[in-house]
Design a protein around this motif. Structure first.
Motif, mmCIF file in Angstrom:
data_model
loop_
_atom_site.group_PDB
_atom_site.id
_atom_site.type_symbol
_atom_site.label_atom_id
_atom_site.label_comp_id
_atom_site.label_asym_id
_atom_site.label_seq_id
_atom_site.Cartn_x
_atom_site.Cartn_y
_atom_site.Cartn_z
ATOM 1 N N THR A 1 -19.717 -19.411 -41.012
ATOM 2 C CA THR A 1 -19.861 -19.468 -42.042
ATOM 3 C C THR A 1 -20.121 -19.092 -43.671
ATOM 4 N N ILE A 2 -21.789 -19.021 -42.689
ATOM 5 C CA ILE A 2 -22.461 -18.056 -44.566
ATOM 6 C C ILE A 2 -22.870 -16.790 -43.945
ATOM 7 N N THR A 3 -22.177 -15.893 -42.284
ATOM 8 C CA THR A 3 -21.863 -14.060 -42.707
ATOM 9 C C THR A 3 -20.617 -14.057 -43.499
ATOM 10 N N ASN A 4 -19.872 -15.388 -43.207
ATOM 11 C CA ASN A 4 -18.420 -14.332 -43.817
ATOM 12 C C ASN A 4 -18.517 -14.764 -45.300
ATOM 13 N N THR A 5 -19.546 -14.531 -46.123
ATOM 14 C CA THR A 5 -19.235 -14.353 -47.087
ATOM 15 C C THR A 5 -19.624 -13.542 -47.726
ATOM 16 N N LYS A 6 -19.181 -12.948 -49.260
ATOM 17 C CA LYS A 6 -19.352 -11.870 -50.409
ATOM 18 C C LYS A 6 -20.548 -11.541 -50.296
ATOM 19 N N CYS A 7 -21.147 -10.904 -50.023
ATOM 20 C CA CYS A 7 -22.878 -10.882 -50.818
ATOM 21 C C CYS A 7 -22.534 -10.343 -52.360
ATOM 22 N N GLY A 8 -23.005 -10.406 -52.818
ATOM 23 C CA GLY A 8 -23.380 -10.370 -54.590
ATOM 24 C C GLY A 8 -24.659 -10.497 -55.134
ATOM 25 N N LYS A 9 -24.661 -11.355 -55.805
ATOM 26 C CA LYS A 9 -25.776 -11.587 -56.950
ATOM 27 C C LYS A 9 -26.867 -11.940 -55.382
ATOM 28 N N PHE A 10 -26.455 -13.302 -54.577
ATOM 29 C CA PHE A 10 -26.817 -13.634 -53.904
ATOM 30 C C PHE A 10 -26.546 -13.582 -52.448
ATOM 31 N N LEU A 11 -27.580 -13.232 -51.919
ATOM 32 C CA LEU A 11 -27.149 -12.803 -50.055
ATOM 33 C C LEU A 11 -26.284 -13.264 -50.018
ATOM 34 N N PHE A 12 -26.030 -15.129 -49.592
ATOM 35 C CA PHE A 12 -24.748 -14.981 -49.042
ATOM 36 C C PHE A 12 -23.453 -15.607 -49.842
ATOM 37 N N GLY A 13 -23.301 -15.185 -51.082
ATOM 38 C CA GLY A 13 -22.351 -15.297 -51.964
ATOM 39 C C GLY A 13 -22.983 -16.818 -53.217
ATOM 40 N N ASP A 14 -22.256 -16.251 -54.234
ATOM 41 C CA ASP A 14 -22.896 -17.348 -54.980
ATOM 42 C C ASP A 14 -22.515 -19.077 -55.407
ATOM 43 N N ARG A 15 -21.656 -19.493 -54.255
ATOM 44 C CA ARG A 15 -21.085 -20.900 -54.000
ATOM 45 C C ARG A 15 -21.471 -21.222 -53.110
ATOM 46 N N LEU A 16 -22.975 -21.259 -52.568
ATOM 47 C CA LEU A 16 -22.602 -21.096 -50.639
ATOM 48 C C LEU A 16 -22.284 -22.736 -50.142
ATOM 49 N N ASP A 17 -23.258 -23.830 -51.305
ATOM 50 C CA ASP A 17 -23.411 -25.177 -51.360
ATOM 51 C C ASP A 17 -21.381 -25.693 -50.788
ATOM 52 N N GLU A 18 -20.206 -24.600 -51.984
ATOM 53 C CA GLU A 18 -19.322 -24.740 -51.833
ATOM 54 C C GLU A 18 -18.667 -24.792 -50.501
ATOM 55 N N THR A 19 -18.774 -23.154 -49.575
ATOM 56 C CA THR A 19 -18.559 -22.814 -48.649
ATOM 57 C C THR A 19 -18.807 -23.882 -47.583
ATOM 58 N N ILE A 20 -19.833 -24.605 -47.562
ATOM 59 C CA ILE A 20 -20.357 -24.978 -46.561
ATOM 60 C C ILE A 20 -19.914 -27.084 -46.536
ATOM 61 N N LYS A 21 -19.362 -26.914 -48.238
ATOM 62 C CA LYS A 21 -18.839 -28.497 -48.010
ATOM 63 C C LYS A 21 -17.619 -27.982 -47.527
ATOM 64 N N SER A 22 -17.039 -27.107 -47.852
ATOM 65 C CA SER A 22 -15.082 -26.587 -46.874
ATOM 66 C C SER A 22 -15.354 -26.494 -45.527
ATOM 67 N N ALA A 23 -16.366 -25.943 -45.550
ATOM 68 C CA ALA A 23 -16.133 -25.616 -43.254
ATOM 69 C C ALA A 23 -16.550 -27.218 -42.788
ATOM 70 N N LYS A 24 -16.968 -27.928 -43.435
ATOM 71 C CA LYS A 24 -17.572 -29.129 -42.724
ATOM 72 C C LYS A 24 -16.621 -29.886 -42.852
ATOM 73 N N ALA A 25 -15.955 -29.945 -43.795
ATOM 74 C CA ALA A 25 -14.413 -30.433 -43.933
ATOM 75 C C ALA A 25 -13.695 -30.704 -43.144
ATOM 76 N N MET A 26 -13.415 -28.950 -43.220
ATOM 77 C CA MET A 26 -12.413 -28.548 -42.359
ATOM 78 C C MET A 26 -12.940 -28.869 -40.379
ATOM 79 N N GLU A 27 -14.337 -28.584 -40.436
ATOM 80 C CA GLU A 27 -14.429 -28.865 -39.155
ATOM 81 C C GLU A 27 -14.012 -30.447 -38.602
ATOM 82 N N THR A 28 -14.336 -31.415 -40.219
ATOM 83 C CA THR A 28 -13.794 -33.114 -39.518
ATOM 84 C C THR A 28 -12.679 -33.421 -39.015
ATOM 85 N N ALA A 29 -11.452 -32.690 -39.652
ATOM 86 C CA ALA A 29 -10.249 -32.959 -40.403
ATOM 87 C C ALA A 29 -9.348 -31.943 -38.708
#
Length: 219
Positions: free
Chosen positions: A128-156
């Motif tokens: 999940t984190i390696t599929n993010t786009k590198c910008g101001k931060f190494l793993f994207g600007d909104r990593l917390d939302e990316t992780i929450k979305s990945a966990k929600a999809m896994e639960t679904a």
């Protein structure tokens, strides 16, 4: 120039000289995206200090690359001033190629930083984190939302997945009804007359134990 280049390659650039060059050439405001990306705070709190120190060393290398890019950008500004760009077109083209090489090396260093840090992340979230786009931060600007979305999809996905029925276990020790196994022998039990076997009697034993008709007739 070649001699000076060789000296830096073999001995390195003194810190003082490096700082002076960095102060002389400031990065343009519209190129601030070239600053080395920072480690996301969510990741920085869970990785070891040694990993952060190693990442800082690579980021320091990227800052040197940015300084070199800043020098080239300033040369661009001088060459393109007052319509001189057409006269110095070969020089501009050469500097442009140098910018591309520097930018590509800068990106390679960011990818290395990401891979080294991702190796210390939970495997369930590593992709999940390696599929993010590198910008101001190494793993994207909104990593917390990316992780929450990945966990929600896994639960679904788990909720939608059909549960597999486990096959009922059969008793391997039960004897089939139509089997040809010999009957089990029960343990002998003691009677007043001694031990008596509970072994089933066959047809001949039954005839032997029953009194014959003739002997009964004589009595």
């Amino acid at each position: 120039m070649a001699a000076r280049w060789k000296e830096v390659v073999e001995q390195g650039l003194p810190d003082k000289e490096r700082e002076e060059i960095a102060k002389k050439y400031n990065l343009p405001k519209n190129c601030e995206f070239s600053d080395p990306p920072e480690i996301n705070q969510e990741i920085k709190t869970i990785i070891a200090q040694a990993i952060i120190a190693r990442d800082d060393r690579i980021a320091a290398k990227q800052r040197k690359i940015v300084t070199g890019l800043s020098v080239i950008f300033k040369m661009f500004a001088i060459l393109t001033k007052d319509g001189q760009d057409l006269e110095d077109l070969p020089v501009i083209e050469g500097l442009s190629d140098a910018v591309k090489i520097f930018a590509d090396v800068f990106r390679d260093e960011s990818i290395i930083r990401r891979s080294l840090i991702a190796a210390n992340i939970n495997t369930s979230l590593r992709e999940t984190i390696t599929n993010t786009k590198c910008g101001k931060f190494l793993f994207g600007d909104r990593l917390d939302e990316t992780i929450k979305s990945a966990k929600a999809m896994e639960t679904a996905a788990k909720d939608l997945r059909m549960s597999k029925k486990t096959p009922s276990k059969t008793n391997n020790f039960s004897r089939p009804k139509n089997s040809n196994y010999p009957p089990r022998f029960k343990k002998n039990h003691q009677t007043s007359g001694g031990y008596k076997s509970q072994r089933p009697q066959n047809h001949r034993d039954k005839k032997r134990d029953q009194p014959s008709y003739r002997s009964h007739k004589r009595h």
